[in-house]
Scaffold this motif. Structure first.
Motif, short mmCIF file in Angstrom:
data_model
loop_
_atom_site.label_atom_id
_atom_site.label_comp_id
_atom_site.label_asym_id
_atom_site.label_seq_id
_atom_site.Cartn_x
_atom_site.Cartn_y
_atom_site.Cartn_z
N ILE A 1 -45.62 42.04 -17.47
CA ILE A 1 -46.71 42.94 -17.52
C ILE A 1 -47.08 43.62 -18.78
CG2 ILE A 1 -46.08 44.99 -16.65
CD1 ILE A 1 -48.14 45.43 -14.88
N PRO B 1 -49.68 37.19 -15.06
CA PRO B 1 -49.22 38.45 -15.71
C PRO B 1 -50.13 38.81 -16.89
CG PRO B 1 -47.26 37.52 -15.25
CD PRO B 1 -48.41 36.29 -14.89
N PHE C 1 -49.21 42.54 -8.89
CA PHE C 1 -49.86 41.21 -9.58
C PHE C 1 -50.85 40.69 -8.48
CE2 PHE C 1 -46.10 41.32 -12.02
CZ PHE C 1 -46.75 41.26 -13.28
N LYS D 1 -43.67 42.97 -6.89
CA LYS D 1 -44.32 41.85 -7.88
C LYS D 1 -45.44 41.60 -6.98
CE LYS D 1 -43.76 37.88 -10.71
NZ LYS D 1 -42.75 36.84 -11.19
N PHE E 1 -41.13 41.72 -15.43
CA PHE E 1 -42.36 40.94 -14.92
C PHE E 1 -43.25 40.44 -15.88
CE2 PHE E 1 -42.02 43.85 -10.93
CZ PHE E 1 -40.76 43.22 -10.26
#
Length: 413
Positions: free
Chosen positions: A194, A166, A161, A157, A192
């Motif tokens: 995304i 996100p 990121f 993660k 996540f």
């Protein structure tokens, strides 16, 4: 390969049990896996995993101790040279065929490597799903880190990121829903948060990138890149404002240039060893090897096995113009060992290929082993076209005692 666990699994196996596993894999993320699921996990002995770790770290040593950018600069001196490249690759994948050497020992042999994210999200799904369906010893896992799954997911993660919200980070692909590896995207999307985005949907304005969400423009500050230039070259029909090579105000999680740099292009520069077969540029041969049948011919710039010639002939070499021979390499052939006993009546054992997956955070001196990918085959090569109409082949995962494997790696180094 661990006989007791193999016997237990094969006795446990039934088509109904596998179908239950496959159903969970295809429905967990409301997205069907786009490639074949193998009917079994694989159980690897500590010595073999230790050798894989030793081989992987040998390659890592080469990467951190050499000026890789200078060595690989010719790989990106073309129309695909993306600005704002970072100092090293963030993602590192190393493929090892599990082979039998001349003394009958089972050893890993390097097949390929790449600086590109490869199913880092999906492998958690497959590793955890098999565990729910088959009883494994508590000390057997699928991670290459001994710090646990939460640690791995936090590291992944962070890499993706880099502290951004996100909504400002996108997983970028060419028509992602049509990709064979799309399950990896939708695992990342659900776990996540995304945004999975097609390159054609990126809006470019004054060096800034955006996408539309409910009619509103959202700024893209970081790209988790899954676009492969080889595919992009074949898609002149794809309308787009952003071609990746513009100098824009965006961060990269996996800069596109590293796909070319850390690739087959680098392999002739690696030192040959017990685990790294000889690989040489075709242009470096004044006289071709007399045992040409013991080599594989590979184009330096290709993806997913395209253009590879397994049974090389002088005619294959002669068909390559002299001016293009620096774009090909001859790699000493390795013998994948048929090792995995299956319940299929033909008695044919399966071969395996193990891909070590590393993460290299921007502020760290070397990449860290994290997870792996495993593929099973009964054909000449690992890949769908070599395994048509076969069973107990495809995508899988290995389980092993990592602590014992690391001890083996230390004692053999």
């Amino acid at each position: 390969m661990i006989k007791e666990l193999r016997r237990q699994f094969n006795n446990w196996f039934s088509q109904a049990k596998f179908d239950a596993y496959a159903h969970e894999m295809h429905t967990d993320y409301n997205w069907k896996v786009g490639f074949r699921l193998a009917e079994t996990p694989v159980f690897l002995p500590p010595r073999l995993v230790g050798d894989i770790l030793t081989a992987s770290e040998t390659i890592v040593d080469f990467l951190v101790n050499h000026d890789i950018k200078s060595i690989t600069q010719p790989a990106i001196e073309n129309e695909f040279n993306v600005p704002n490249e970072d100092q090293h690759t963030m993602f590192l994948a190393m493929d090892f065929g599990i082979c039998e050497d001349e003394n009958g020992n089972i050893v890993p042999k390097l097949i390929e490597l790449q600086g590109f994210p490869s199913l880092y999200n999906y492998m958690v799904q497959i590793g955890e799903t098999w565990r729910r369906h088959f009883p494994l010893p508590e000390n057997y896992g699928y991670l290459l880190t001994d710090k646990g799954l939460d640690y791995y997911l936090a590291r992944l993660k962070r890499a993706i990121f880099n502290g951004h919200e996100p909504k400002h980070v996108v997983l970028l692909e060419i028509e992602p829903e049509k990709q064979s590896t799309s399950i990896d995207f939708y695992v990342a999307e659900k776990e996540f948060g995304i945004k999975v985005l097609c390159l054609s949907k990126v809006i470019l304005e004054d060096r800034k990138l955006y996408y539309l969400e409910n009619g509103e423009k959202v700024r893209i500050r970081r790209i988790y890149n899954r676009v492969i230039f080889d595919e992009l070259k074949q898609r002149p029909d794809l309308e787009r404002q952003f071609n990746l090579t513009e100098d824009v105000d965006v961060e990269w999680a996996g800069h596109p240039n590293w796909f070319a740099r850390i690739s087959k292009f680098l392999m002739p520069y690696l030192p040959s060893s017990e685990f790294i077969p000889e690989a040489r540029l075709l242009s470096s041969f004044k006289v071709l090897p007399e045992d040409l049948e013991n080599y594989v011919l590979k184009p330096l710039f290709s993806f997913s096995g395209s253009g590879v010639v397994v049974d090389v002939s002088p005619e294959d070499i002669a068909s390559i113009p002299e001016n293009d021979q620096h774009l090909f390499m001859l790699q000493r052939k390795v013998n994948y060992a048929p090792l995995i006993e299956t319940t299929v009546g033909d008695g044919e054992k399966a071969k395996i290929e193990f891909r070590s997956l590393y993460l290299w955070q921007e502020d760290e001196p070397r990449p860290e082993p994290m997870i792996h990918l495993l593929r099973m085959s009964k054909g000449k090569l690992i890949g769908v076209k070599y395994n048509k109409d076969k069973t107990w082949v495809g995508s899988s995962v290995a389980y092993f005692d990592l602590e014992k494997a690391k001890n083996q790696a230390r004692s053999s180094s």
